[in-house]
Design a protein around this motif. Structure first.
Motif, short mmCIF file in Angstrom:
data_model
loop_
_atom_site.label_atom_id
_atom_site.label_comp_id
_atom_site.label_asym_id
_atom_site.label_seq_id
_atom_site.Cartn_x
_atom_site.Cartn_y
_atom_site.Cartn_z
N HIS A 142 0.83 -1.21 0.00
CA HIS A 142 0.00 0.00 0.00
C HIS A 142 0.86 1.26 0.00
O HIS A 142 0.59 2.22 -0.73
CB HIS A 142 -0.91 0.00 1.23
N LEU A 143 1.92 1.26 0.80
CA LEU A 143 2.72 2.47 0.96
C LEU A 143 3.60 2.74 -0.25
O LEU A 143 4.13 3.85 -0.40
CB LEU A 143 3.59 2.35 2.22
N ALA A 144 3.77 1.76 -1.13
CA ALA A 144 4.50 1.99 -2.38
C ALA A 144 3.68 2.79 -3.36
O ALA A 144 4.21 3.46 -4.24
CB ALA A 144 4.90 0.66 -3.01
N ARG A 145 2.36 2.75 -3.21
CA ARG A 145 1.47 3.41 -4.16
C ARG A 145 0.99 4.78 -3.69
O ARG A 145 0.67 5.63 -4.50
CB ARG A 145 0.26 2.51 -4.42
N SER A 146 0.93 4.97 -2.38
CA SER A 146 0.41 6.23 -1.87
C SER A 146 0.79 6.38 -0.41
O SER A 146 1.25 5.42 0.22
CB SER A 146 -1.11 6.28 -2.02
N ALA A 147 0.62 7.57 0.11
CA ALA A 147 0.82 7.81 1.53
C ALA A 147 -0.48 7.55 2.27
O ALA A 147 -1.56 7.95 1.81
CB ALA A 147 1.29 9.25 1.76
N PHE A 148 -0.39 6.88 3.42
CA PHE A 148 -1.57 6.56 4.21
C PHE A 148 -1.35 6.91 5.67
O PHE A 148 -0.21 6.89 6.17
CB PHE A 148 -1.90 5.06 4.11
N THR A 149 -2.43 7.21 6.35
CA THR A 149 -2.38 7.41 7.80
C THR A 149 -2.43 6.05 8.50
O THR A 149 -2.84 5.05 7.91
CB THR A 149 -3.55 8.27 8.28
N THR A 150 -2.04 6.04 9.76
CA THR A 150 -2.10 4.81 10.54
C THR A 150 -3.53 4.30 10.62
O THR A 150 -3.79 3.10 10.50
CB THR A 150 -1.55 5.05 11.95
N GLY A 151 -4.48 5.20 10.81
CA GLY A 151 -5.88 4.81 10.91
C GLY A 151 -6.39 4.17 9.64
O GLY A 151 -7.14 3.19 9.69
#
Length: 368
Positions: free
Chosen positions: A302-311
């Motif tokens: 997931h983090l390779a494609r976009s930035a995400f929050t912990t939630g």
């Protein structure tokens, strides 16, 4: 984990290998926005970027999440046209006309894919018709930043206006750099499609799929195609058939369009440029240990494609925020992810360039 395509009853003549200029333009925009995903294209990307005017470069950033953090299905519009069985156009202009044949709901739904807000391979609430779904899309766009929020609000309020913007932007990209690139790539992609079509006719679907990618297999007993990816999804060919679209700029991405009620599409790479040198040995132990846990590999995808929050990550994986935080802490300590604050949100993202140096097998796996 895998994406499966139910091909029960699919006739061989409904399987087509066809190049797509619009899909390749989408990959060109992705490679320009995420050069770390495509080390072998850095020379090309540098040359194109140097020729771009400031106006077009700025517009390229206006909605780059359509091609930077995901591969918007807007670049494969023939899969969504009502009636099914529509093939990619021979020219970019023909495929832009196909974008116009998508309904407003289809256009908005595909454009909002970057928010990860909506269902993909099953029936969900229509975003334009349901206030709660619209609000959820706005909230998730806000967590990405003001640019994404502005685009999402504009899209929800004025789909025809965004269509016109999208169409003109792609025309300008074609004039500025893509027409030249496509003239060079088209013969290679056409030859690849012709070769795979010959394999299909003379040796069958299994041979043709294996030639497209070793990660695509035919399970004849179950009547399905299985694509080995760090993702889970399923779709059926129904009446539209199956499209396989080659890409030269897209390596290492192997994309499967499995959107609900759209024709399935396999977008497969035809080249494999070499990656860079692995990192020093002293860095390997910490990083490989961090990547030894299957959940952290899922997070990397997931983090390779976009930035995400912990939630957001916790909700995706059905875990608690503290559990996700512990995994993120291990990845951050190994230097594999970066963290930045945007307002009240803390966003995490994979350092793809560093992972590329760590090893091609892992990079290909999470980007497939």
């Amino acid at each position: 984990m895998s994406v499966s395509i139910d091909i029960s009853g699919l006739r061989q003549e409904r399987v087509a290998f066809v190049p797509s200029p619009l899909a390749e333009l989408g990959m060109a925009l992705h490679a320009l926005s995420e050069p770390g995903h495509h080390p072998g294209l850095q020379g090309w990307a540098t040359g194109v970027t140097a020729r771009l005017g400031t106006g077009l470069a700025g517009r390229m950033c206006e909605a780059d999440f359509l091609w930077r953090t995901t591969f918007s299905d807007l670049f494969l519009p023939y899969a969504g046209v009502a009636g099914g069985g529509v093939l990619p156009g021979a020219t970019l202009a023909e495929e832009l006309d196909l974008v116009d044949k998508l309904s407003d709901e289809q256009f908005v739904d595909a454009a909002l894919e970057f928010t990860c807000a909506l269902t993909y391979d099953s029936q969900g609430a229509e975003v334009l018709a349901h206030p709660e779904t619209r609000q959820r899309a706005v909230e998730l766009a806000a967590s990405r930043g003001p640019q994404q929020l502005r685009f999402t609000k504009r899209l929800l309020e004025d789909p025809p206006g965004v269509r016109a913007w999208f169409r003109q932007f792609l025309r300008d990209c074609d004039e500025a750099f893509f027409a030249e690139t496509w003239s060079r790539l088209r013969p290679q992609l056409t030859a690849d499609a012709r070769h795979k079509t010959d394999l299909l006719r003379h040796k069958g679907l299994a041979e043709a799929l294996a030639a497209a990618s070793p990660m695509v297999t035919l399970d004849e007993s179950a009547g399905r195609i299985v694509v080995d990816k760090l993702a889970t999804g399923r779709t059926v060919t129904a009446d539209g058939g199956l499209l396989l679209v080659p890409t030269s700029l897209g390596w290492p991405h192997l994309m499967v369009l499995h959107r609900f009620q759209w024709q399935p599409v396999l977008h497969y790479p035809v080249t494999s440029p070499d990656l860079t040198t692995p990192p020093p040995v002293e860095q390997l132990t910490l990083r490989m240990t961090a990547l030894s846990h299957p959940m952290r590999i899922q997070l990397c995808r997931h983090l390779a494609r976009s930035a995400f929050t912990t939630g957001e990550l916790a909700k995706m994986h059905g875990m608690t925020a503290p559990e996700i935080s512990r995994h993120l802490s291990v990845l951050k300590k190994a230097g594999l992810i970066t963290t930045r604050r945007r307002g009240r949100y803390v966003l995490h993202q994979l350092d793809v360039t560093l992972v590329a140096r760590l090893g091609s097998d892992f990079l290909e796996g999470i980007l497939r």
